[in-house]
Design a protein around this motif. Structure first.
Motif, PDB file in Angstrom:
ATOM      1  N   LEU A 166       0.843  -1.185   0.000  1.00 46.98           N
ATOM      2  CA  LEU A 166       0.000   0.000   0.000  1.00 46.98           C
ATOM      3  C   LEU A 166       0.878   1.235   0.000  1.00 46.98           C
ATOM      4  N   GLU A 167       0.391   2.303  -0.636  1.00 49.13           N
ATOM      5  CA  GLU A 167       1.059   3.592  -0.530  1.00 49.13           C
ATOM      6  C   GLU A 167       0.860   4.127   0.885  1.00 49.13           C
ATOM      7  N   LYS A 168       1.909   4.675   1.469  1.00 52.61           N
ATOM      8  CA  LYS A 168       1.823   5.187   2.839  1.00 52.61           C
ATOM      9  C   LYS A 168       1.234   6.592   2.842  1.00 52.61           C
ATOM     10  N   THR A 169      -0.005   6.695   2.353  1.00 49.64           N
ATOM     11  CA  THR A 169      -0.694   7.983   2.307  1.00 49.64           C
ATOM     12  C   THR A 169      -2.071   7.829   2.937  1.00 49.64           C
ATOM     13  N   ASP A 172      -4.180   4.795   4.795  1.00 47.81           N
ATOM     14  CA  ASP A 172      -3.322   3.639   4.507  1.00 47.81           C
ATOM     15  C   ASP A 172      -1.997   3.698   5.265  1.00 47.81           C
ATOM     16  N   ALA A 173      -1.569   4.904   5.633  1.00 51.15           N
ATOM     17  CA  ALA A 173      -0.310   5.063   6.367  1.00 51.15           C
ATOM     18  C   ALA A 173      -0.403   4.508   7.791  1.00 51.15           C
ATOM     19  N   LEU A 174      -1.641   4.265   8.253  1.00 51.42           N
ATOM     20  CA  LEU A 174      -1.835   3.768   9.618  1.00 51.42           C
ATOM     21  C   LEU A 174      -1.796   2.246   9.695  1.00 51.42           C
ATOM     22  N   ILE A 175      -1.866   1.571   8.565  1.00 47.50           N
ATOM     23  CA  ILE A 175      -1.943   0.110   8.584  1.00 47.50           C
ATOM     24  C   ILE A 175      -0.570  -0.480   8.910  1.00 47.50           C
ATOM     25  N   ILE A 190       7.719   3.385  18.306  1.00 51.28           N
ATOM     26  CA  ILE A 190       7.252   2.192  17.593  1.00 51.28           C
ATOM     27  C   ILE A 190       7.720   2.275  16.142  1.00 51.28           C
ATOM     28  N   GLU A 191       8.585   1.377  15.765  1.00 56.54           N
ATOM     29  CA  GLU A 191       9.210   1.411  14.443  1.00 56.54           C
ATOM     30  C   GLU A 191       8.176   1.283  13.328  1.00 56.54           C
ATOM     31  N   GLY A 192       8.251   2.180  12.359  1.00 58.89           N
ATOM     32  CA  GLY A 192       7.374   2.125  11.199  1.00 58.89           C
ATOM     33  C   GLY A 192       5.981   2.664  11.425  1.00 58.89           C
ATOM     34  N   ALA A 193       5.667   3.128  12.653  1.00 60.84           N
ATOM     35  CA  ALA A 193       4.323   3.605  12.963  1.00 60.84           C
ATOM     36  C   ALA A 193       4.164   5.083  12.637  1.00 60.84           C
ATOM     37  N   PHE A 194       2.933   5.487  12.370  1.00 62.94           N
ATOM     38  CA  PHE A 194       2.604   6.895  12.165  1.00 62.94           C
ATOM     39  C   PHE A 194       2.456   7.555  13.536  1.00 62.94           C
ATOM     40  N   ASN A 195       3.297   8.546  13.825  1.00 66.96           N
ATOM     41  CA  ASN A 195       3.282   9.213  15.129  1.00 66.96           C
ATOM     42  C   ASN A 195       2.291  10.377  15.102  1.00 66.96           C
TER      43      ASN A 195
END
Length: 205
Positions: A166-169, A172-175, A190-195
């Motif tokens: 998925l595009e991180k937009t 979708d950036a929250l998945i 948290i690595e890779g998470a949306f802060n």
């Protein structure tokens, strides 16, 4: 922070207490599960899914959909993140624990969330609750120094590794896993998470 009880009317917008199930075997089996110094989440445990109550939960609570039964155990005092799914989650408290929860409708258009909107609820040992799909939640907080133990029931495959791109937009950036949308606090690392959590990383003392 005021700690309410899941039996209070104020919990009704977030979920409900489940009645009419026999969780004796489930709670007995949980005594064999580890309680680490941090937090461990295991989505699916054969010993829990082999119990008679598993079929009852599948048919009655999820209308026949395939489910998984796992656990979230450990020691935690902080919010750190919130997540949501496209379905309800069932929690069975094997120990007293506190849930920090909010409402999905309060997520801003840019997918940030103000932690001042979070509420705290005690789930007494032996209590089972349905946490609605629109309820933001994450790992429980322990009440006792010995930690917490919580059974977690979800549709099969939830919180397992993503096998699609998925595009991180946008949303979708929250998945971060299958059927898991997560908004983290920067302090949690948290690595890779949306802060996207704004405000205090709430702590339960």
């Amino acid at each position: 922070m005021k700690i309410q009880n899941v039996t209070d009317d104020s919990f009704r917008k977030y979920g409900k207490v489940l009645e009419g199930y026999d969780f004796t075997g489930l709670l007995k089996e949980m005594k064999h599960m580890p309680v680490p110094e941090d937090v461990i989440y295991v989505p699916s445990v054969d010993e829990l899914e082999a119990l008679d109550v598993a079929k009852e939960l599948q048919n009655r609570a999820y209308g026949g959909l395939p489910i998984q039964i796992g656990y979230c155990n450990g020691h935690n005092k902080k919010l750190n993140a919130v997540e949501y799914h496209r379905n309800s989650e069932i929690n069975v408290a094997a120990t007293d624990l506190v849930l920090l929860i909010g409402e999905q409708k309060d997520i801003e258009d840019d997918f940030t969330y103000d932690t001042s909107k979070i509420e705290a609820f005690l789930v007494p040992a032996g209590t089972a609750i349905e946490v609605y799909a629109t309820t933001l939640h994450y790992a429980p907080c322990n009440v006792k120094e010995s930690g917490f133990q919580c059974v977690v029931v979800l549709p099969k495959g939830t919180n397992t590794e993503i096998n699609f791109q998925l595009e991180k937009t946008g949303e979708d950036a929250l998945i971060t896993a299958k059927n898991k949308w997560l908004i983290a606090h920067e302090e949690a690392g948290i690595e890779g998470a949306f802060n996207g959590l704004k405000g205090e990383n709430i702590t339960i003392e």
